[in-house]
Design a protein around this motif. Structure first.
Motif, PDB file in Angstrom:
ATOM      1  N   LYS A 158      10.919  27.307 -14.503  1.00 59.88           N
ATOM      2  CA  LYS A 158      12.196  27.225 -13.913  1.00 59.88           C
ATOM      3  C   LYS A 158      13.506  27.344 -15.418  1.00 59.88           C
ATOM      4  N   THR A 159      13.366  27.410 -16.561  1.00 58.47           N
ATOM      5  CA  THR A 159      14.091  26.737 -17.336  1.00 58.47           C
ATOM      6  C   THR A 159      13.962  28.205 -17.756  1.00 58.47           C
ATOM      7  N   ALA A 192      15.856  29.602 -15.532  1.00 56.26           N
ATOM      8  CA  ALA A 192      18.132  29.701 -15.366  1.00 56.26           C
ATOM      9  C   ALA A 192      18.839  29.994 -16.355  1.00 56.26           C
ATOM     10  N   GLN A 193      17.397  30.417 -17.689  1.00 59.05           N
ATOM     11  CA  GLN A 193      18.144  31.196 -18.491  1.00 59.05           C
ATOM     12  C   GLN A 193      18.543  32.366 -18.135  1.00 59.05           C
ATOM     13  N   VAL A 196      21.870  32.505 -16.228  1.00 61.59           N
ATOM     14  CA  VAL A 196      23.017  32.144 -16.930  1.00 61.59           C
ATOM     15  C   VAL A 196      23.546  33.822 -17.354  1.00 61.59           C
ATOM     16  N   THR A 251      25.416  32.003 -11.552  1.00 61.94           N
ATOM     17  CA  THR A 251      25.821  31.007 -12.145  1.00 61.94           C
ATOM     18  C   THR A 251      25.534  29.442 -11.223  1.00 61.94           C
ATOM     19  N   ARG A 296      23.242  29.146  -9.012  1.00 64.65           N
ATOM     20  CA  ARG A 296      22.305  29.242  -8.770  1.00 64.65           C
ATOM     21  C   ARG A 296      21.238  27.750  -9.980  1.00 64.65           C
ATOM     22  N   ALA A 297      21.624  28.609 -11.081  1.00 61.53           N
ATOM     23  CA  ALA A 297      21.730  28.665 -12.502  1.00 61.53           C
ATOM     24  C   ALA A 297      21.743  26.358 -13.107  1.00 61.53           C
ATOM     25  N   LYS A 298      22.853  26.330 -11.853  1.00 60.66           N
ATOM     26  CA  LYS A 298      22.966  25.039 -12.228  1.00 60.66           C
ATOM     27  C   LYS A 298      22.133  24.093 -10.810  1.00 60.66           C
ATOM     28  N   GLN A 299      21.966  24.608 -10.353  1.00 60.32           N
ATOM     29  CA  GLN A 299      20.686  23.925  -9.243  1.00 60.32           C
ATOM     30  C   GLN A 299      19.653  23.844  -9.662  1.00 60.32           C
ATOM     31  N   GLU A 300      18.784  24.922 -10.176  1.00 60.15           N
ATOM     32  CA  GLU A 300      18.109  25.385 -10.854  1.00 60.15           C
ATOM     33  C   GLU A 300      17.839  23.753 -12.388  1.00 60.15           C
ATOM     34  N   LEU A 301      19.126  23.928 -13.138  1.00 59.83           N
ATOM     35  CA  LEU A 301      19.401  22.995 -14.047  1.00 59.83           C
ATOM     36  C   LEU A 301      18.894  21.062 -13.532  1.00 59.83           C
TER      37      LEU A 301
END
Length: 376
Positions: free
Chosen positions: A206-207, A210-211, A214, A222, A224-229
């Protein structure tokens, strides 16, 4: 709990039984043959040296006093033959030899032969001061002392072997107990791996995702990245909670599995187990009783010298009794202390007792089902 080795217990029993006998026989022999105070002193020195050697043999370190005791008793024997006329004084050097020779690392057969020859030759010197009844002198001062000496030393060799076997069995039992504890630690490590291994792998994926998101150009990337975090944060928080539960033995346990595991661990350590089921355990009480069983099993394997364990189960209670308790103040068992607070928090009671070689751990919880039915 009692940690004295079985060999030490056997030697202590020998000390209690035979040391008074040696003292009495030695005192009678000195009183019978000594005609003056200085003769009594010399003969008494042989008795004392014999008792000292026996005491150290009973303690398992006879070689430390072997040389001085042999010198004293070996010197008393010719004195008794030539001056006092006592044929009983050979008993001192024979006893000391029988304690020392089986403990030697090598040349034991040669040492037995040398001891027998010494006793016989010294006994034969009685002919230098007594020319009457030569056969009687040879029988009393040579044949009997040599024969008794050889028999005494010979009997101590299997005795030495017996103690060695007891030691080996005791060491094997300790190794089995250590292996059982190691298995329990491996099981704990497996539980920890189950909790954290999958989580870390998912977090890694997931990291990485997310990278990449971003670096995307769209608002959807963006978001989707927040959701993953957020999912990573929730997953790590859940893993931390599960790890704490595992560390403090609060993870849900299956009592039946814990009971089978305890049986296997005890049997692997050479401990006989008996399980009495007085009733089916309530589902609400199963987890906490399983924790009590696991902690008690670990304590028995680590701290006790148990040979028998009895586990009794009822609807809302468990009792574990073992026979390996110390005859000393109750030891501090931090794991059980923490469980006592947890059991008390659930309205129950944890009892720990130690009495006359017996160690009892018992947990009793309230009958929640009955209370629920009464409320209806």
């Amino acid at each position: 709990m009692d940690t004295e080795p079985a060999q030490g217990q056997l030697r202590r029993l020998n000390l209690t039984m035979f040391l008074p006998l040696l003292a009495v026989v030695g005192a009678i022999s000195v009183a019978d043959y000594a005609r003056s105070w200085w003769e009594a002193v010399v003969l008494g020195a042989g008795v004392v040296a014999t008792m000292v050697c026996f005491t150290r043999w009973a303690a398992g370190d006879v070689l430390r006093v072997a040389l001085p005791c042999l010198v004293v008793t070996a010197a008393v024997w010719p004195f008794a033959v030539l001056v006092v006329g006592s044929s009983a004084a050979f008993f001192g050097v024979s006893c000391v030899g029988s304690y020392v020779i089986p403990q030697l690392p090598r040349y034991r057969v040669a040492a037995v032969a040398a001891l027998a020859v010494y006793v016989g030759v010294v006994g034969a010197t009685r002919l230098l001061v007594s020319h009457e009844d030569v056969p009687g002198v040879l029988f009393q001062f040579v044949l009997v002392p040599v024969g008794v000496t050889v028999v005494m030393v010979g009997l101590m060799f299997p005795n030495k072997g017996f103690y060695d076997v007891v030691d080996e069995l005791e060491e094997a039992r300790e190794r089995e107990a250590e292996l059982a504890v190691i298995r329990e630690r491996v099981r704990f490590a497996g539980d920890l791996h189950d909790i954290q291994g999958h989580t870390l792998h998912v977090v890694k994926l997931k990291t990485a995702l997310a990278q990449k998101l971003v670096d995307g150009d769209t608002d959807a990337d963006t978001e989707r990245a927040k959701q993953e975090l957020r999912e990573i944060h929730a997953l790590v928080s859940e893993t931390i909670a599960q790890t704490k539960e595992l560390a403090y033995a609060r993870r849900r346990l299956n009592l039946s599995a814990e009971l089978e595991n305890a049986r296997n661990l005890f049997e692997a350590a050479g401990i006989r187990v008996r399980v009495n089921r007085e009733a089916d355990v309530d589902q609400d009480a199963s987890e906490l009783l399983g924790q009590v069983l696991r902690e008690t099993t670990t304590n028995i394997l680590r701290h006790a010298q148990a040979t028998r364990v009895r586990i009794t189960l009822s609807a809302t209670s468990i009792t574990i009794v073992n026979d390996g308790a110390q005859r000393a103040p109750l030891p501090e068992l931090r794991g059980l202390a923490a469980l006592r607070q947890r059991v008390a928090g659930d309205g129950g009671e944890l009892t720990v007792e130690q009495d006359d070689g017996r160690f009892l751990t018992a947990a009793t919880l309230p009958h929640r089902r009955s209370q629920a039915q009464e409320n209806r």
